[in-house]
Enzyme design. Structure first.
Site, mmCIF file in Angstrom:
data_model
loop_
_atom_site.group_PDB
_atom_site.id
_atom_site.type_symbol
_atom_site.label_atom_id
_atom_site.label_comp_id
_atom_site.label_asym_id
_atom_site.label_seq_id
_atom_site.Cartn_x
_atom_site.Cartn_y
_atom_site.Cartn_z
ATOM 1 C CD1 TRP A 76 -2.407 2.102 1.475
ATOM 2 C CD2 TRP A 76 -3.272 0.552 0.110
ATOM 3 N NE1 TRP A 76 -3.605 2.580 0.989
ATOM 4 C CE2 TRP A 76 -4.157 1.659 0.155
ATOM 5 C CE3 TRP A 76 -3.612 -0.541 -0.695
ATOM 6 C CZ2 TRP A 76 -5.342 1.700 -0.579
ATOM 7 C CZ3 TRP A 76 -4.797 -0.500 -1.420
ATOM 8 C CH2 TRP A 76 -5.644 0.613 -1.355
ATOM 9 C CG ASP A 88 -1.996 13.102 -2.325
ATOM 10 O OD1 ASP A 88 -2.252 11.875 -2.350
ATOM 11 O OD2 ASP A 88 -2.177 13.840 -3.309
ATOM 12 C CD GLU A 128 -4.551 5.660 0.187
ATOM 13 O OE1 GLU A 128 -5.077 4.810 -0.514
ATOM 14 O OE2 GLU A 128 -4.420 5.556 1.413
ATOM 15 C CD GLU A 160 -13.160 5.914 -3.239
ATOM 16 O OE1 GLU A 160 -13.050 5.288 -4.317
ATOM 17 O OE2 GLU A 160 -12.376 5.775 -2.289
HETATM 18 C C1 BGC Z 1 -8.549 7.275 -1.127
HETATM 19 C C2 BGC Z 1 -8.144 7.568 0.293
HETATM 20 C C3 BGC Z 1 -9.002 6.822 1.277
HETATM 21 C C4 BGC Z 1 -9.091 5.356 0.923
HETATM 22 C C5 BGC Z 1 -10.094 4.622 1.803
HETATM 23 C C6 BGC Z 1 -8.569 5.784 -1.331
HETATM 24 O O1 BGC Z 1 -8.978 5.517 -2.642
HETATM 25 O O2 BGC Z 1 -7.638 7.855 -2.027
HETATM 26 O O3 BGC Z 1 -8.272 8.941 0.556
HETATM 27 O O4 BGC Z 1 -8.454 6.970 2.547
HETATM 28 O O5 BGC Z 1 -9.482 5.214 -0.402
HETATM 29 O O6 BGC Z 1 -11.357 5.212 1.729
#
Ligand code: BGC
Length: 380
Positions: A113, A163, A166, A322
């Site tokens: 990760w 960031d 990620e 999301e």
């Molecule tokens: C996002 C992160 C988030 C994670 C879990 C990722 O795709 O970029 O900001 O913490 O998903 O929700």
């Protein structure tokens, strides 16, 4: 009667989050999404705790803070080693730093990760102290975990890391700095730290502010990373709820203006221009952050519009995703991600929490009704 926090979607959101919280206190990022299942992030979790705390579920937020404290205590020696090595001029490589997410029982993950991210450690501090203020909670049971976090961040905040999304571990990201400064400032103000530690903490928070003013601002608005020219949706959080930048200031207004013009279509907000993740759609949680910033800057109507847009992304089962694909930046990239990880994470608990958080803020600042104006006369 609260208009936003009493809606079926808000009630479902609260029940979903508290129902999925694990016995250890962790909040799963998304119960079913392949790449997130089994993990709790400090970033998502801290904002989820803030959302449920604002919606009145104090006990759930506190169970999450206990979970964070457990994760940190189990790594106390490792954190002291990181701090000592950094002080000796040998900052450990990113893979030896604390990860962004943990299994529900507090272990590091076993799969690859983009783990070195500092923002969540600031955000959990900030959310804990906000919660304490909101509910009058004695925060001393978390003091040792707060100290460990403060020491880690004071030693490490200047380092580049991944960031919120990620990505881009080579840069120092302004929204990461905002989370760290908000957490350090909150910890210093909470009266939990000894004098020397409090002084170091305030000095670090001040250092972050000076650095952002010098290198994280251009044309009067915040930037995605130090020295960049772009913006990022996560910057809305720097204004509200984190309060790193005063939403009504010139810097706040110019940042909101740019986020609206560059990243927002209708009420839906993109992460950044050039986003290709699932085709680069619009994120309801970001619309809620922008709504919080707009509300704090005085534009309640726009905040309500952003809320309605976020709510409109709910599925028939009231699950918030999301992101949605109503306006994709890179439509041809969507299928690649679906093939890799399956459909977009739905429900995403962080999305539900942000809807609760913006709803609570809107309910706390109701628009003045015309009848009230007539009865009470103009404000003096
Ligand atoms: C996002 C992160 C988030 C994670 C879990 C990722 O795709 O970029 O900001 O913490 O998903 O929700």
């Amino acid at each position: 009667m609260p208009r936003y926090t009493a809606s079926p979607l808000a009630e479902h959101s609260l029940a979903l989050i508290t129902g999925l919280q694990t016995p250890e206190g962790a909040y799963p990022a998304s119960p079913s999404f392949s790449a997130y299942a089994g993990y709790c992030w400090f970033r998502d979790g801290a904002f989820i705790a803030d959302g449920v705390s604002a919606a009145g579920e104090a006990a759930s937020a506190e169970r999450f803070f206990d979970w964070c404290a457990g994760v940190l205590r189990a790594r106390a020696d490792h954190i002291r080693w990181i701090v000592a090595e950094t002080a000796a001029g040998r900052p450990p490589t990113g893979s030896r730093m604390l990860p962004a997410r943990f299994t529900f029982d507090g272990r590091d993950g076993t799969d690859e990760w983009w783990d070195f991210q500092l923002d969540g450690y600031g955000t959990w501090l900030w959310a804990l102290v906000e919660h304490g203020r909101r509910h009058g909670t004695d925060l001393s049971p978390w003091r040792d975990a707060v100290e460990l976090t403060v020491d880690y961040l004071v030693a490490s905040w200047q380092r580049p890391c991944y960031d919120w999304w990620e990505e881009h571990s080579e840069h120092v990201h302004v929204s990461t700095l905002a989370c760290v400064a908000a957490g350090l400032g909150a910890a210093a103000d909470a009266g939990l730290l000894d004098q020397a530690r409090e002084a170091d903490t305030r000095a670090a928070a001040d250092g972050i502010r000076s650095l952002v003013v010098a290198e994280g601002v251009q044309d009067g608005h915040l930037l995605k990373w130090l020295g960049s020219t772009a913006v990022d949706g996560s910057l809305a959080a720097a204004l509200a709820p984190l309060g790193f930048v005063e939403p009504g200031s010139g810097l706040g207004a110019a940042t909101i203006d740019l986020l609206e013009r560059h990243l927002t279509v209708d009420g839906g907000m993109h992460r950044y221009l050039g986003d290709t993740f699932f085709g680069g759609g619009q994120w309801p949680l970001l619309s809620c952050f922008l709504g919080l910033a707009q509300l704090a800057a005085g534009d309640r109507d726009r905040a309500a519009e952003l809320y309605e847009w976020a709510a409109s992304t709910a599925t028939a089962e009231l699950a918030l995703p999301e992101q949605v694909d109503r306006h994709l930046i890179a439509p041809r990239m969507k299928q690649e991600w679906v093939d890799r990880w399956g459909p977009v994470a739905t429900p995403l608990l962080w999305s539900h929490a942000m809807l609760l958080r913006l709803g609570a803020a809107l309910d706390a600042r109701p628009a003045l009704l015309v009848t009230e104006l007539v009865q009470e006369g103009p404000a003096r």
